[in-house]
Design an enzyme around this catalytic site. Sequence first.
Site, PDB file in Angstrom:
ATOM      1  N   GLU A   1       0.022  18.767  -9.378  1.00 29.15           N
ATOM      2  CA  GLU A   1       0.890  19.426 -10.348  1.00 29.15           C
ATOM      3  C   GLU A   1       0.158  19.642 -11.673  1.00 29.15           C
ATOM      4  OE1 GLU A   1       5.204  18.498 -12.540  1.00 29.15           O
ATOM      5  OE2 GLU A   1       4.023  16.873 -11.656  1.00 29.15           O
TER       6      GLU A   1
ATOM      7  N   CYS B   1       6.660  17.600  -7.995  1.00 28.85           N
ATOM      8  CA  CYS B   1       7.018  16.324  -8.622  1.00 28.85           C
ATOM      9  C   CYS B   1       8.229  15.710  -7.932  1.00 28.85           C
ATOM     10  CB  CYS B   1       7.231  16.519 -10.118  1.00 28.85           C
ATOM     11  SG  CYS B   1       7.401  14.972 -11.040  1.00 28.85           S
TER      12      CYS B   1
ATOM     13  N   LYS C   1       9.071  25.489  -9.965  1.00 29.96           N
ATOM     14  CA  LYS C   1       9.894  24.297  -9.827  1.00 29.96           C
ATOM     15  C   LYS C   1      11.332  24.631 -10.192  1.00 29.96           C
ATOM     16  CE  LYS C   1      10.063  19.401 -11.163  1.00 29.96           C
ATOM     17  NZ  LYS C   1       9.472  18.353 -12.022  1.00 29.96           N
TER      18      LYS C   1
END
Length: 529
Positions: free
Chosen positions: A286, A403, A350
């Site tokens: 990430e 994440c 995301k």
Amino acid sequence: MERLAGRIILLWGWRRALTAFLAGAFAVLGQAPYDFFAACFVSFPVLVWLLDGAAVSGPAGLLRRLAPAFAVGWWFGFGYFLGGLWWIGSALLVEADSFAWALPLAVIGIPALMAFFYGFAVALARLFWSNNIGRIAALAFGFGISEWLRMVLFTGFPWAAIGYAAMPVPMLMQSVSAVGLIGMNALAVFVFAMPALLAGNRGARLGLALAVLIVAAHVAFGYWRLSAPLGPPERTLAVRIVQPSISMNEKWDAAVQDRVFGSIVELSAGPPQDASFKPQFILWPETSVPFLFTDRPDALAALGQMLSDGQVLIAGAVRSEGAGGKEGTRYYNSVVAIDEGGEIVDAVDKIHLVPFGEYLPFADWLGRLGLEKLVAGPMDFTAGASRHPITLPGDIRALPFICYEIIFPDLVAVDVGSTDIIVNVTNDAWFGDTPGPYQHFRQAQVRAVETGLPLVRAANTGVSGVIDQRGRVVDALAIDVRGVVDVTIPFHDPDTMTRFPFRLIGVGILLGFAAFAFGAKLRQRLRAN
């Protein structure tokens, strides 16, 4: 045992609160990296005995009657979440000069708020409380509902759910493919609390027999599923996972961004231990790219030179849209797919952002109060609109989760129907060598079991690795190790078990415990009359 239970039942005031707090804190040992699930066989019986004594004398309304039980559950939850989530405060120390003031909010405030879920769980259980095995079913129902609420309320945060304590190794993870995390949470509490019956004769034999039966089925199912052959692979994919181990003090430092980027490229292009291995797919963590590609087209050209024919790189990067105007520039925490020509051929943003970490909830209102994000970072992020698979060599479809998106069972399950492999990229360097990264990795393992899909994971400082479709770690790098993982992943037919409606089965288990507890309560009342 009866003497111990009697002493706990009669505790009052600060001694009762302290005992509940310590019982909750002790239960944390059931989570990764400790995996001492036996601790829960102590903590939950203590909780049952505390609830046996959580009563008020004389006539009282519903809320007053439930208040002592809620208090016990809150203190139990406060101990559990304080012992299990203290590492969140590490993120505030990355830029301590700016954010150390908020350390009590993270280390104490978050556990105090999360404890309300367990207070609710215990109060709900107390509604169905009886003096026999029915109260154990009531507690399982209460915690099952509470853990589900933790998945969905206030953007959700189902971290360190009780059910994970019952899944320390792959053989004990397989049941989640049949009952889901909802079912595992309830069943785990039911079994963990069962030793409380040893303090009396009411339902002890039945309860212990049920506990032994559930544990035996849990172990046997796991052994059978891991022993079942997967069959010959239909396709394979050669994967290189890069773990650069970049310090958070350097990650967004413009003065060293070229060196940071160059070190990741160097790792990616390094020779494999096996000379015959040639990666088809390279995965970076990430936000591993320390700048915007729109500002550095030369970086894309360098990646094009690094990649050979047929290779694809998926890299965590910040993506921007718009410029100026009323809304200004929007930034996305994304993964981008780059081909051998140095072109970005796909991107996924995301969707489930971290409140107070990647954005400030109610920004207009809280901003006027002088509040801002509670962790360091270059900008606020905008949530993505949708998720889709990225096509890899061999027409392998990879679905990315960024994440902590990987900790949400329903979020992962909803999109994997047309997917061959799950990709998880993260930057757990925020939390150092604390329990956080290990617990994050464990939850990724369980997602692989639930979906029946292999999972590849790149974390900046670890844990990076490859997990097969039954939760077994094929290869991984330890925390703070700089290096790569090279693995050829075989793709088999999807597991039949993953097609089961495990959410419905989990809900059925909850309803079964509710009916059991209600029936026991009703029977007790009828006998009293």
